[in-house]
Design a protein around this motif. Structure first.
Motif, PDB file in Angstrom:
ATOM      1  N   LYS A  32     -18.958  -2.415  -4.327  1.00  0.00           N
ATOM      2  CA  LYS A  32     -19.797  -1.959  -5.430  1.00  0.00           C
ATOM      3  C   LYS A  32     -21.219  -1.648  -4.971  1.00  0.00           C
ATOM      4  O   LYS A  32     -21.960  -0.952  -5.668  1.00  0.00           O
ATOM      5  N   ASP A  33     -21.609  -2.188  -3.827  1.00  0.00           N
ATOM      6  CA  ASP A  33     -22.938  -1.917  -3.261  1.00  0.00           C
ATOM      7  C   ASP A  33     -22.781  -1.737  -1.758  1.00  0.00           C
ATOM      8  O   ASP A  33     -23.208  -2.566  -0.969  1.00  0.00           O
ATOM      9  N   MET A  34     -22.149  -0.641  -1.361  1.00  0.00           N
ATOM     10  CA  MET A  34     -21.854  -0.407   0.046  1.00  0.00           C
ATOM     11  C   MET A  34     -23.127  -0.386   0.884  1.00  0.00           C
ATOM     12  O   MET A  34     -23.213  -1.055   1.924  1.00  0.00           O
ATOM     13  N   SER A  35     -24.115   0.367   0.457  1.00  0.00           N
ATOM     14  CA  SER A  35     -25.333   0.500   1.257  1.00  0.00           C
ATOM     15  C   SER A  35     -26.084  -0.828   1.347  1.00  0.00           C
ATOM     16  O   SER A  35     -26.602  -1.196   2.400  1.00  0.00           O
ATOM     17  N   GLY A  36     -26.121  -1.586   0.240  1.00  0.00           N
ATOM     18  CA  GLY A  36     -26.784  -2.876   0.259  1.00  0.00           C
ATOM     19  C   GLY A  36     -26.069  -3.866   1.166  1.00  0.00           C
ATOM     20  O   GLY A  36     -26.705  -4.634   1.906  1.00  0.00           O
ATOM     21  N   THR A  37     -24.728  -3.849   1.127  1.00  0.00           N
ATOM     22  CA  THR A  37     -23.960  -4.736   1.988  1.00  0.00           C
ATOM     23  C   THR A  37     -24.186  -4.399   3.452  1.00  0.00           C
ATOM     24  O   THR A  37     -24.367  -5.293   4.297  1.00  0.00           O
ATOM     25  N   GLN A  38     -24.195  -3.116   3.760  1.00  0.00           N
ATOM     26  CA  GLN A  38     -24.443  -2.704   5.146  1.00  0.00           C
ATOM     27  C   GLN A  38     -25.831  -3.132   5.622  1.00  0.00           C
ATOM     28  O   GLN A  38     -26.010  -3.567   6.766  1.00  0.00           O
ATOM     29  N   ALA A  39     -26.814  -3.016   4.752  1.00  0.00           N
ATOM     30  CA  ALA A  39     -28.174  -3.440   5.128  1.00  0.00           C
ATOM     31  C   ALA A  39     -28.216  -4.936   5.410  1.00  0.00           C
ATOM     32  O   ALA A  39     -28.887  -5.393   6.347  1.00  0.00           O
ATOM     33  N   ARG A  40     -27.494  -5.724   4.621  1.00  0.00           N
ATOM     34  CA  ARG A  40     -27.471  -7.174   4.841  1.00  0.00           C
ATOM     35  C   ARG A  40     -26.753  -7.527   6.145  1.00  0.00           C
ATOM     36  O   ARG A  40     -27.156  -8.458   6.853  1.00  0.00           O
ATOM     37  N   VAL A  41     -25.694  -6.791   6.484  1.00  0.00           N
ATOM     38  CA  VAL A  41     -24.990  -7.034   7.744  1.00  0.00           C
ATOM     39  C   VAL A  41     -25.925  -6.759   8.919  1.00  0.00           C
ATOM     40  O   VAL A  41     -25.985  -7.537   9.890  1.00  0.00           O
ATOM     41  N   LEU A  42     -26.661  -5.661   8.850  1.00  0.00           N
ATOM     42  CA  LEU A  42     -27.600  -5.338   9.923  1.00  0.00           C
ATOM     43  C   LEU A  42     -28.668  -6.417  10.055  1.00  0.00           C
ATOM     44  O   LEU A  42     -28.952  -6.891  11.166  1.00  0.00           O
ATOM     45  N   ALA A  43     -29.253  -6.820   8.945  1.00  0.00           N
ATOM     46  CA  ALA A  43     -30.309  -7.837   8.987  1.00  0.00           C
ATOM     47  C   ALA A  43     -29.781  -9.146   9.562  1.00  0.00           C
ATOM     48  O   ALA A  43     -30.463  -9.828  10.346  1.00  0.00           O
ATOM     49  N   ASP A  44     -28.545  -9.510   9.201  1.00  0.00           N
ATOM     50  CA  ASP A  44     -27.971 -10.768   9.681  1.00  0.00           C
ATOM     51  C   ASP A  44     -27.727 -10.730  11.185  1.00  0.00           C
ATOM     52  O   ASP A  44     -28.075 -11.680  11.901  1.00  0.00           O
ATOM     53  N   LEU A  45     -27.125  -9.661  11.691  1.00  0.00           N
ATOM     54  CA  LEU A  45     -26.830  -9.629  13.125  1.00  0.00           C
ATOM     55  C   LEU A  45     -28.102  -9.564  13.953  1.00  0.00           C
ATOM     56  O   LEU A  45     -28.177 -10.134  15.051  1.00  0.00           O
ATOM     57  N   LEU A  46     -29.156  -8.897  13.424  1.00  0.00           N
ATOM     58  CA  LEU A  46     -30.428  -8.839  14.144  1.00  0.00           C
ATOM     59  C   LEU A  46     -31.094 -10.206  14.190  1.00  0.00           C
ATOM     60  O   LEU A  46     -31.571 -10.650  15.236  1.00  0.00           O
ATOM     61  N   ALA A  47     -31.134 -10.886  13.048  1.00  0.00           N
ATOM     62  CA  ALA A  47     -31.792 -12.187  12.999  1.00  0.00           C
ATOM     63  C   ALA A  47     -31.025 -13.225  13.815  1.00  0.00           C
ATOM     64  O   ALA A  47     -31.619 -14.017  14.563  1.00  0.00           O
ATOM     65  N   PHE A  48     -29.708 -13.229  13.685  1.00  0.00           N
ATOM     66  CA  PHE A  48     -28.911 -14.248  14.357  1.00  0.00           C
ATOM     67  C   PHE A  48     -28.973 -14.107  15.871  1.00  0.00           C
ATOM     68  O   PHE A  48     -28.986 -15.110  16.601  1.00  0.00           O
ATOM     69  N   ASN A  49     -29.024 -12.861  16.364  1.00  0.00           N
ATOM     70  CA  ASN A  49     -28.949 -12.624  17.802  1.00  0.00           C
ATOM     71  C   ASN A  49     -30.260 -12.119  18.407  1.00  0.00           C
ATOM     72  O   ASN A  49     -30.267 -11.586  19.520  1.00  0.00           O
ATOM     73  N   ALA A  50     -31.374 -12.306  17.684  1.00  0.00           N
ATOM     74  CA  ALA A  50     -32.661 -11.787  18.163  1.00  0.00           C
ATOM     75  C   ALA A  50     -33.084 -12.409  19.487  1.00  0.00           C
ATOM     76  O   ALA A  50     -33.729 -11.752  20.316  1.00  0.00           O
ATOM     77  N   ASP A  51     -32.735 -13.664  19.714  1.00  0.00           N
ATOM     78  CA  ASP A  51     -33.220 -14.349  20.910  1.00  0.00           C
ATOM     79  C   ASP A  51     -32.206 -14.322  22.055  1.00  0.00           C
ATOM     80  O   ASP A  51     -32.365 -15.051  23.040  1.00  0.00           O
ATOM     81  N   THR A  52     -31.191 -13.491  21.955  1.00  0.00           N
ATOM     82  CA  THR A  52     -30.267 -13.310  23.075  1.00  0.00           C
ATOM     83  C   THR A  52     -30.895 -12.365  24.098  1.00  0.00           C
ATOM     84  O   THR A  52     -31.890 -11.685  23.820  1.00  0.00           O
ATOM     85  N   GLU A  53     -30.305 -12.323  25.268  1.00  0.00           N
ATOM     86  CA  GLU A  53     -30.821 -11.388  26.285  1.00  0.00           C
ATOM     87  C   GLU A  53     -30.758  -9.954  25.776  1.00  0.00           C
ATOM     88  O   GLU A  53     -31.717  -9.186  25.935  1.00  0.00           O
ATOM     89  N   PHE A  54     -29.646  -9.592  25.147  1.00  0.00           N
ATOM     90  CA  PHE A  54     -29.529  -8.236  24.606  1.00  0.00           C
ATOM     91  C   PHE A  54     -30.549  -8.021  23.490  1.00  0.00           C
ATOM     92  O   PHE A  54     -31.188  -6.957  23.419  1.00  0.00           O
ATOM     93  N   GLY A  55     -30.695  -8.998  22.616  1.00  0.00           N
ATOM     94  CA  GLY A  55     -31.635  -8.870  21.505  1.00  0.00           C
ATOM     95  C   GLY A  55     -33.068  -8.710  21.965  1.00  0.00           C
ATOM     96  O   GLY A  55     -33.832  -7.902  21.409  1.00  0.00           O
ATOM     97  N   ARG A  56     -33.467  -9.482  22.973  1.00  0.00           N
ATOM     98  CA  ARG A  56     -34.832  -9.344  23.486  1.00  0.00           C
ATOM     99  C   ARG A  56     -35.035  -8.005  24.179  1.00  0.00           C
ATOM    100  O   ARG A  56     -36.076  -7.359  24.036  1.00  0.00           O
ATOM    101  N   ARG A  57     -34.011  -7.593  24.939  1.00  0.00           N
ATOM    102  CA  ARG A  57     -34.108  -6.324  25.671  1.00  0.00           C
ATOM    103  C   ARG A  57     -34.313  -5.148  24.729  1.00  0.00           C
ATOM    104  O   ARG A  57     -35.027  -4.197  25.052  1.00  0.00           O
ATOM    105  N   HIS A  58     -33.694  -5.216  23.556  1.00  0.00           N
ATOM    106  CA  HIS A  58     -33.746  -4.085  22.623  1.00  0.00           C
ATOM    107  C   HIS A  58     -34.649  -4.353  21.416  1.00  0.00           C
ATOM    108  O   HIS A  58     -34.654  -3.559  20.468  1.00  0.00           O
ATOM    109  N   GLY A  59     -35.416  -5.419  21.463  1.00  0.00           N
ATOM    110  CA  GLY A  59     -36.415  -5.653  20.429  1.00  0.00           C
ATOM    111  C   GLY A  59     -35.854  -5.913  19.054  1.00  0.00           C
ATOM    112  O   GLY A  59     -36.394  -5.438  18.051  1.00  0.00           O
ATOM    113  N   PHE A  60     -34.786  -6.724  18.963  1.00  0.00           N
ATOM    114  CA  PHE A  60     -34.182  -6.997  17.659  1.00  0.00           C
ATOM    115  C   PHE A  60     -35.208  -7.554  16.664  1.00  0.00           C
ATOM    116  O   PHE A  60     -35.146  -7.246  15.468  1.00  0.00           O
ATOM    117  N   ALA A  61     -36.131  -8.368  17.146  1.00  0.00           N
ATOM    118  CA  ALA A  61     -37.079  -9.017  16.229  1.00  0.00           C
ATOM    119  C   ALA A  61     -37.994  -8.005  15.550  1.00  0.00           C
ATOM    120  O   ALA A  61     -38.553  -8.291  14.480  1.00  0.00           O
TER     121      ALA A  61
END
Length: 560
Positions: A32-61
């Motif tokens: 019912k809210d495809m775009s909102g759900t997708q935005a939440r998925v993106l925010a979650d994966l960025l926040a959860f993995n921000a301090d990984t080597e990949f996350g730091r390399r690509h500036g997730f934070a």
């Protein structure tokens, strides 16, 4: 408690049904809210993995929007992810994901090379399990008898290992169907239909690598049950069953009569059932699954790609009343679509599983390819799939092409169209999906059917190439039918692909040719591949086959 035992606990079927329906309702609500759900998925994966080597390399934070994410992370295939995956499997942590893998799925890609897919608890809870449970809803809703008895389902992909191989970090490294999600991830309800059958855990000792013998033993046990469903996921596994019944029939009947299993004492002799089985063979000549299991009602497997060419005839082998339900559009690395109803081929995007992007299938994928979001893709068109999820795959080009069938509300429904690789010997740039659609057109114009097909490019003259199609026909083709089919196929390929049309017009490609094989050629080839030690789930239909030795094995020719 293992998967087999779970199905025998009181009330398990009811609890399983409730869990499956709840997962379907959850996914439907998210649409019912495809775009909102997708935005939440993106925010979650960025926040959860921000301090990984990949996350730091690509500036997730620092990333806030989808455009930021696109700018920071290039499109990447498995090869690009592999160095961090291999370091993870060697024991390093915090590289791709913030939580440690509990297992690794093994998967073969289009090259046949094996991948290691890290499977983390967060991936399982947010990405895998919701779609995995929901996928079974159409089956158990419309065919409730599959849950009435543990032995009502022959699950061909279920092949548990008591001691799976491990990576250097001590985690299991096995196929998804070989990992016990209950023991490993605390999901006892995850045991699929058919995993509680008497053959789910084989009661006699076997070599784990002898996949054909293990398949025989399961089939030998299943002929004494009243099956209602076969689960294969990979349709080539289901297509092998009619061949296997006839190949192993004398041995099966003898073991039923003697009460043995693999030559070992197993249960009381059953001469009455053996006599009935013998009568079937005598009466029909060729034993079909419909004869052995007359109350079979459903098959569960992928229904598109090459399989779409042979499934109509294959379904009839199992019975005129049998329904084929589509397995999810998914790879070991993550899901794309899951059918929430009885659509014959397509499933809705799994909004909360991953962030989805798409590239038109006629475009070559590069790290900087422009992508489309779910609301931008169009019905009737083919696209490369790109996804990102919390389990550590980022802007990942999985290698699959999907076709958008339609939309349910704002959510696209997609079907698997084929691998993203192209056959390009003379600038024709043909994709799986284009060739399959052309084959459908050519077969339909002459009322022909086939049991399977593969093709390759061969020299035609010194300056030209041609496609040769190896076809196992459903019934004998006359010379005139074959000639007409070949001409129709040439025209259909030209209609599907401008590049093919131009290559033909410029004389770089000659007319295609057809080599008719016997009806069991592909089944024999599948068995030969499995006999080399490849797990049956990984021996899939491959349309383009340029390997000379494998082509000779399929066609029985002395040269390419």
């Amino acid at each position: 408690m293992n998967a087999s035992s779970v199905w025998h606990t009181p009330g398990h079927a009811d609890r399983y049904r409730e869990r499956v329906y709840a997962a379907r309702e959850r996914l439907a609500a998210e649409h019912k809210d495809m775009s909102g759900t997708q935005a939440r998925v993106l925010a979650d994966l960025l926040a959860f993995n921000a301090d990984t080597e990949f996350g730091r390399r690509h500036g997730f934070a620092r990333i806030r929007t989808m455009d930021d994410f696109r700018a920071a992370v290039p499109l990447q295939d498995y090869t690009a992810h592999a160095p961090l995956i291999e370091r993870t499997a060697a024991g390093e942590r915090g590289l791709l994901t913030a939580d440690a893998p509990e297992a690794y799925f093994t998967s073969s890609g289009s090259t046949g090379a094996h991948k290691k897919v890290p499977v983390t608890p967060r991936f399982m809870s947010t990405t895998f399990m919701p779609f995995y449970f929901a996928a079974w809803a159409p089956l158990i809703e419309h065919f409730p008898e599959v849950l009435q008895r543990p032995d009502a389902v022959l699950n061909l992909k279920h092949d548990p290992l008591t001691a799976p191989p491990t990576t250097a970090d001590g985690r299991p490294y096995a196929g998804a169907s070989q990992v016990d999600f209950g023991a490993r991830f605390g999901e006892p309800l995850s045991a699929e239909p058919g995993t509680g059958a008497p053959w789910a855990v084989l009661p006699v000792p076997t070599d784990p690598g002898d996949h054909l013998e293990r398949a025989y033993l399961r089939l030998r046990l299943a002929v004494q049950s009243d099956l209602r469903c076969l689960i294969g996921i990979n349709p080539a596994m289901i297509a092998a069953v009619p061949y296997q019944l006839n190949l192993w029939w004398p041995r099966i009947v003898k073991e039923v009569r003697d009460g043995t299993l693999g030559g070992l004492p197993h249960q009381a002799p059953d001469p009455r059932r053996a006599d009935r089985l013998e009568q079937l063979a005598e009466y029909f000549g060729t034993v079909r699954p419909a004869h052995v299991w007359p109350r079979l009602r459903a098959l569960f497997c992928w229904t598109t790609g090459v399989a779409s060419l042979y499934l109509p005839a294959l379904r009839a082998e199992f019975g005129n009343d049998v329904t084929v339900l589509p397995a999810p559009v998914a790879a070991s690395e993550g899901p794309t679509g899951v059918a929430l109803d009885r659509h014959a081929s397509a499933g809705s995007l799994v909004a909360s599983a991953a962030v989805y992007e798409f590239v038109p299938a006629d475009h070559d994928l590069t790290p900087g390819s422009a992508t489309l979001l779910p609301h931008e893709i169009e019905a009737g068109r083919d696209y490369h799939v790109v996804f990102s999820h919390v389990g550590g795959f980022y802007r990942y080009t999985v290698g699959d092409v999907v076709r958008v069938v339609d939309r349910v509300g704002a959510v696209p429904r997609v079907e698997y169209a084929g691998r993203g690789v192209r056959s390009d010997a003379a600038g024709e740039r043909l994709r799986d999906a284009q060739v399959v659609r052309a084959l459908h057109t050519a077969l339909g114009s002459g009322g022909l059917g086939l049991r399977n097909v593969a093709c390759r490019v061969e020299p035609d003259t010194d300056d030209t190439r041609r496609y040769i199609f190896a076809i196992a026909p459903g019934s004998p083709w006359h010379q005139r039918e074959t000639a007409r089919f070949t001409a129709d196929l040439d025209r259909a390929l030209a209609a599907e692909s401008a590049e093919y049309r131009h290559a033909r017009g410029a004389g770089r490609l000659g007319r295609p040719t057809v080599r008719l094989l016997d009806r069991e050629a592909f089944a024999r080839d599948w068995h030969t591949a499995v006999d080399t030690g490849i797990r049956p789930t990984q021996v899939k239909d491959r349309l383009f086959r340029q390997d000379d030795a494998l082509w000779r094995r399929l066609t029985g020719t002395a040269d390419g």
